[in-house]
Scaffold this motif. Structure first.
Motif, PDB file in Angstrom:
ATOM      1  N   ASP A   1     -26.793 -18.666 -15.629  1.00 50.72           N
ATOM      2  CA  ASP A   1     -26.524 -18.244 -14.113  1.00 50.72           C
ATOM      3  C   ASP A   1     -24.997 -18.557 -14.200  1.00 50.72           C
ATOM      4  O   ASP A   1     -24.686 -19.682 -13.703  1.00 50.72           O
ATOM      5  CB  ASP A   1     -27.331 -18.712 -13.145  1.00 50.72           C
TER       6      ASP A   1
ATOM      7  N   GLY B   1     -22.699 -21.169  -5.492  1.00 54.88           N
ATOM      8  CA  GLY B   1     -22.121 -20.821  -4.356  1.00 54.88           C
ATOM      9  C   GLY B   1     -21.520 -19.479  -4.047  1.00 54.88           C
ATOM     10  O   GLY B   1     -21.624 -18.976  -3.007  1.00 54.88           O
TER      11      GLY B   1
ATOM     12  N   GLY C   1     -18.925 -14.165  -9.178  1.00 50.43           N
ATOM     13  CA  GLY C   1     -17.499 -13.960  -9.469  1.00 50.43           C
ATOM     14  C   GLY C   1     -16.767 -14.987 -10.112  1.00 50.43           C
ATOM     15  O   GLY C   1     -15.500 -15.053 -10.347  1.00 50.43           O
TER      16      GLY C   1
ATOM     17  N   ASP D   1     -30.274 -14.514  -4.841  1.00 53.72           N
ATOM     18  CA  ASP D   1     -29.542 -15.839  -4.714  1.00 53.72           C
ATOM     19  C   ASP D   1     -29.581 -16.156  -3.292  1.00 53.72           C
ATOM     20  O   ASP D   1     -29.412 -15.742  -2.604  1.00 53.72           O
ATOM     21  CB  ASP D   1     -28.254 -15.724  -5.107  1.00 53.72           C
TER      22      ASP D   1
ATOM     23  N   GLY E   1     -24.216 -10.898 -12.234  1.00 55.14           N
ATOM     24  CA  GLY E   1     -23.770 -10.342 -10.832  1.00 55.14           C
ATOM     25  C   GLY E   1     -22.521  -9.414 -10.828  1.00 55.14           C
ATOM     26  O   GLY E   1     -22.697  -7.934 -11.014  1.00 55.14           O
ATOM     27  N   SER E   2     -21.520  -9.754 -10.988  1.00 51.20           N
ATOM     28  CA  SER E   2     -20.454  -9.238 -11.078  1.00 51.20           C
ATOM     29  C   SER E   2     -20.282  -7.998 -12.428  1.00 51.20           C
ATOM     30  O   SER E   2     -19.975  -7.111 -12.190  1.00 51.20           O
ATOM     31  CB  SER E   2     -18.960  -9.755 -10.906  1.00 51.20           C
TER      32      SER E   2
HETATM   33  C1  DX5 Z   1     -23.919 -18.588  -8.201  1.00 51.22           C
HETATM   34  C2  DX5 Z   1     -25.257 -17.532  -8.180  1.00 51.22           C
HETATM   35  C3  DX5 Z   1     -25.183 -16.617  -9.238  1.00 51.22           C
HETATM   36  C4  DX5 Z   1     -23.987 -15.554  -9.255  1.00 51.22           C
HETATM   37  C5  DX5 Z   1     -23.694 -14.984 -10.548  1.00 51.22           C
HETATM   38  O1  DX5 Z   1     -24.093 -19.358  -6.909  1.00 51.22           O
HETATM   39  O2  DX5 Z   1     -26.528 -18.320  -8.500  1.00 51.22           O
HETATM   40  O3  DX5 Z   1     -26.474 -16.035  -9.320  1.00 51.22           O
HETATM   41  O4  DX5 Z   1     -23.883 -14.945  -8.177  1.00 51.22           O
HETATM   42  O5  DX5 Z   1     -22.729 -14.072 -10.110  1.00 51.22           O
HETATM   43  P1  DX5 Z   1     -21.507 -13.755 -11.368  1.00 51.22           P
HETATM   44  O6  DX5 Z   1     -22.423 -12.992 -12.528  1.00 51.22           O
HETATM   45  O7  DX5 Z   1     -20.742 -12.767 -10.814  1.00 51.22           O
HETATM   46  O8  DX5 Z   1     -20.913 -15.223 -11.825  1.00 51.22           O
END
Ligand code: DX5
Ligand code: ZN
Length: 229
Positions: free
Chosen positions: A176, A146, A149, A39, A198-199
């Motif tokens: 995403d 942005g 989580g 990202d 992510g998280s």
């Molecule tokens: C948001 C990002 C995502 C995000 C995903 O701006 O593009 O890739 O980090 O993280 P989680 O899975 O924690 O929502």
């Protein structure tokens, strides 16, 4: 990169240890990640700054598979060559990032990468109607970009609409934001094949204790496959 519609889990390194990206990328791949989602944020298109092409180039040797670079930046075009040279397999730009997304997608392909186009939650599926032959991936944001989580925003209708619009074209649908074992089933059922998390992947683990990454990746994959539905 070969195309298929099997479920691919793409951990976002936004939730990794920023002082240890190389080892984190190796750990998630060893634990079953299909793609690595990177990202890039500029503090202008989104209200946060992450890192740029130099960091992408530095982590590239630590990724065996697909490096999936999500550009949350505006403008995009001046930086395409830098991210392609950094070794990105997929470069995704936002449809909202400027007036010339069509040109941007052409430029990404011309630079030798797969071209992705991302849609913020407030942007309709129809925004990509004239781009589908120029794109390899449509990223449906299920949070406002942005930050990691955040709470998942239901975009099931948009995913279904896109899946129908894409038809037989070899175009991935990526989701995403806020993807976890609870939200993965609905997006997979609606037609998504790349799930960024992510998280939900990095939770509970670390480079020195990576087994939880594997448990988390497996749990999301099984949820998407309908095991827990
Ligand atoms: C948001 C990002 C995502 C995000 C995903 O701006 O593009 O890739 O980090 O993280 P989680 O899975 O924690 O929502
Ligand atoms: Zn992302």
């Amino acid at each position: 990169m070969t195309f298929d519609r099997s479920i691919k889990i793409a951990p976002s390194i936004l939730a990794a240890d920023f002082a240890n990206f190389g080892a984190e990328c190796e750990a998630i791949e060893a634990q079953g990640a299909d793609w690595v989602h990177v990202d890039v944020m500029d503090g202008h298109f989104v209200p946060n700054i992450s890192f740029g092409p130099a960091t992408c180039a530095a982590i590239r040797p630590h990724i065996k598979g697909v490096m999936d670079v999500h550009l949350m930046i505006s403008p995009v075009d001046p930086y395409i060559d830098a991210f392609a040279s950094a070794g990105a397999d997929v470069i995704t730009a936002h449809v909202e990032a400027g007036p010339h997304i069509h040109r941007t997608l052409q430029a990404i392909r011309a630079a030798g990468a797969k071209a992705g186009v991302a849609l913020n939650p407030g942007t309709p599926a129809e925004a990509v109607a004239h781009l589908l032959d120029l794109t390899d991936l449509v990223c449906v944001m299920t949070v406002n970009p942005g930050f990691g989580g955040q709470k998942f925003i239901d975009m099931t209708d948009k995913i279904r609409t896109l899946r129908a619009m894409i038809g037989d074209r070899p175009v991935h649908i990526e989701i995403d934001g806020g993807v976890d074992v609870k939200t993965a089933p609905s997006v997979a059922q609606a037609g998504a094949d790349v799930l960024v998390a992510g998280s939900a992947v990095f939770r509970g683990g670390s480079v020195s204790d990576p087994a939880p990454y594997g448990d988390n990746i497996r749990a999301i994959r099984e949820a998407a496959a309908g095991v827990y539905v």
